[in-house]
Design a protein around this motif. Structure first.
Motif, PDB file in Angstrom:
ATOM      1  N   HIS A  10       1.086  -1.074   0.155  1.00 35.25           N
ATOM      2  CA  HIS A  10      -0.200   0.132   0.357  1.00 35.25           C
ATOM      3  C   HIS A  10       0.966   0.942   0.207  1.00 35.25           C
ATOM      4  O   HIS A  10       2.005   1.009   0.847  1.00 35.25           O
ATOM      5  N   ASP A  11       0.908   2.057  -0.775  1.00 31.73           N
ATOM      6  CA  ASP A  11       1.320   3.305  -1.150  1.00 31.73           C
ATOM      7  C   ASP A  11       0.334   4.335  -1.330  1.00 31.73           C
ATOM      8  O   ASP A  11       0.582   4.280  -2.751  1.00 31.73           O
ATOM      9  N   PHE A  12      -0.324   5.247  -0.581  1.00 30.27           N
ATOM     10  CA  PHE A  12      -1.376   5.971  -0.927  1.00 30.27           C
ATOM     11  C   PHE A  12      -0.897   7.428  -2.117  1.00 30.27           C
ATOM     12  O   PHE A  12      -1.569   7.202  -3.216  1.00 30.27           O
ATOM     13  N   ALA A  13       0.338   7.605  -1.513  1.00 26.19           N
ATOM     14  CA  ALA A  13       0.318   8.524  -2.165  1.00 26.19           C
ATOM     15  C   ALA A  13       1.767   8.884  -2.492  1.00 26.19           C
ATOM     16  O   ALA A  13       2.595  10.171  -3.044  1.00 26.19           O
ATOM     17  N   GLY A  14       3.152   7.998  -2.364  1.00 22.62           N
ATOM     18  CA  GLY A  14       3.920   7.978  -3.404  1.00 22.62           C
ATOM     19  C   GLY A  14       5.187   7.856  -2.332  1.00 22.62           C
ATOM     20  O   GLY A  14       6.460   8.255  -2.465  1.00 22.62           O
ATOM     21  N   SER A  15       5.153   7.686  -0.795  1.00 22.64           N
ATOM     22  CA  SER A  15       5.894   7.825  -0.392  1.00 22.64           C
ATOM     23  C   SER A  15       7.381   6.281  -0.786  1.00 22.64           C
ATOM     24  O   SER A  15       8.421   7.086  -0.737  1.00 22.64           O
TER      25      SER A  15
ATOM     26  N   GLY B 191      10.924   8.560   3.044  1.00 20.87           N
ATOM     27  CA  GLY B 191      10.570   7.209   1.418  1.00 20.87           C
ATOM     28  C   GLY B 191      10.280   5.879   2.483  1.00 20.87           C
ATOM     29  O   GLY B 191       9.269   5.479   2.212  1.00 20.87           O
ATOM     30  N   THR B 192      11.694   5.568   2.251  1.00 22.57           N
ATOM     31  CA  THR B 192      11.269   3.870   2.567  1.00 22.57           C
ATOM     32  C   THR B 192      10.663   3.697   4.651  1.00 22.57           C
ATOM     33  O   THR B 192      10.053   3.130   4.584  1.00 22.57           O
ATOM     34  N   TRP B 193      10.817   4.674   5.257  1.00 18.53           N
ATOM     35  CA  TRP B 193      10.556   4.657   6.773  1.00 18.53           C
ATOM     36  C   TRP B 193       8.904   4.692   6.532  1.00 18.53           C
ATOM     37  O   TRP B 193       7.844   4.613   7.251  1.00 18.53           O
TER      38      TRP B 193
END
Length: 400
Positions: free
Chosen positions: A155-160, A318-320
């Motif tokens: 799940h990556d809603f907005a791109g972390s 972003g990884t976090w």
């Protein structure tokens, strides 16, 4: 009624596209304020031209790689549903173009101009949309495989991970292959300070990015009926969490204070639609701490001259964020659930690995063929005079 809904959805995602487009002004001024005065013009030109190259390449190639859609049809087809599909492309383009804008800050002050534009074309045309299609368009059955393994899709809603971690981890090999700025790390073991040229411009860039980010996150719903105030407030809480922790850990340093909200916002993208606001506050706070600690470590101990700290800010935060969504998105931490930590770990690791390989290949080939770096003399004079033949603030004004 259907026509009204289509029109409303088109306007909704168009406003999101415009807000994220404005973020590119934030990238430009954040870089302009951070680099030395002799490289300010170059910062401004790079962001605008990178965006322009990204638009053409993503329209012709990248969007098709990610979503299997071609725009080589008649305008009457493109105008269907109030042109919603076209505006959706515009919105997702602004995400794609963030990748070269992120990389730009890491390689600032000593990179050649044209090789970076070639890198932009390859990254936005293939490397980024290949992974984007896997996560957001079910390509190659990877999401189904992750779901079968862990119970939930990545799940990556907005791109972390899809945007920020990928951008930051592509930038790391670029920065290493390019090498540190001249005289940054002296032979006697000392480090030459290269302080920001303009804290006000740096702060302006951070503020523009922060405001635009609410389009980045909230409008990722993509249709009006899916809009969520939870996303907005979680973004807000992560932003202030990152700011406050960066203030404390960074000991009042204004550079850290203004990158703190960006670290928090990077991290909250992935799970902003699932977390409790207090969870988002923690996620943002941890990201602010990660940025300050890792920026200091990379610059001072590891001697990796990542000028804006884009690997700590986008790569690591972003990884976090990808991992944090699997923790704070669960019902045990007050979230909505429907997410698996195992799935988040697998998806995040895949994004990081793909970005590192892509960065090494693209920048390694460019270094071997065209070279990445300005000459010693060009770097000494500054990218403004060497590439653009003008400085941001001419020494003498003409008297009229």
């Amino acid at each position: 009624m259907e026509a009204l809904k289509q029109g409303a959805d088109t306007l909704f995602i168009l406003l999101g596209a415009v807000m994220v487009l404005a973020m590119h002004a934030g990238f430009a001024f954040l870089e302009l304020g951070t680099v030395r005065r002799k490289n300010q013009v170059n910062a401004l030109v790079k962001i605008l031209v990178d965006f322009s190259v990204s638009t053409v390449v993503y329209f012709i190639v990248g969007y098709g790689v990610a979503y299997g859609t071609s725009f080589f049809v008649g305008a009457e087809v493109l105008a269907a549903k109030n042109g919603y599909d076209l505006v959706k492309f515009f919105f997702l383009l602004t995400f794609a173009a963030a990748i070269p804008a992120i990389i730009s800050g890491g390689i600032a002050e000593r990179a050649k101009f044209w090789p970076q534009l070639i890198a932009t074309a390859v990254i936005v045309g293939f490397i980024y949309p290949f992974f984007e299609g896997i996560v957001w368009n079910q390509h190659f059955g990877v999401q189904a495989w992750i779901k079968g393994l862990t119970g939930e899709e990545f799940h990556d809603f907005a791109g972390s991970v899809v945007v920020h971690a990928v951008g930051g981890w592509i930038a790391l090999p670029a920065v290493i292959l390019l090498g540190a700025r001249a005289n940054r790390y002296r032979k006697d073991g000392g480090i030459s300070a290269h302080p920001p040229s303009s804290i006000p411009f740096l702060a302006l860039g951070a503020w523009v990015l922060t405001v635009g980010w609410f389009g980045f996150n909230v409008m990722s719903a993509q249709t009006l009926d899916k809009i969520s105030g939870l996303v907005a407030v979680n973004s807000l809480m992560a932003m202030v969490g990152g700011t406050l922790v960066a203030l404390l850990v960074g000991k009042n340093d204004p550079g850290f204070v203004h990158n703190g909200p960006l670290a928090g916002l990077v991290a909250v993208c992935a799970g902003s639609d699932l977390m409790h606001p207090l969870g988002a506050l923690v996620v943002g706070g941890v990201a602010g701490g990660i940025f300050v600690f890792m920026f200091t470590l990379t610059q001072n101990k590891w001697k990796i001259d990542d000028v804006l700290g884009v690997w700590p800010l986008h790569g690591l935060c972003g990884t976090w964020g990808g991992i944090a969504a699997g923790i704070f998105g669960t019902k045990a931490f007050g979230g909505l659930g429907g997410i698996s930590l195992g799935g988040q770990l697998i998806g995040t690791a895949m994004g990081v690995a793909w970005a590192v390989v892509g960065g090494v290949v693209v920048y390694g080939l460019l270094k071997a063929t065209m070279g990445l770096r300005l000459s010693q003399e060009e770097e000494y004079d500054g990218a403004d005079l060497s590439i653009h033949k003008i400085s941001a603030t001419p020494e003498r004004e003409a008297n009229w």
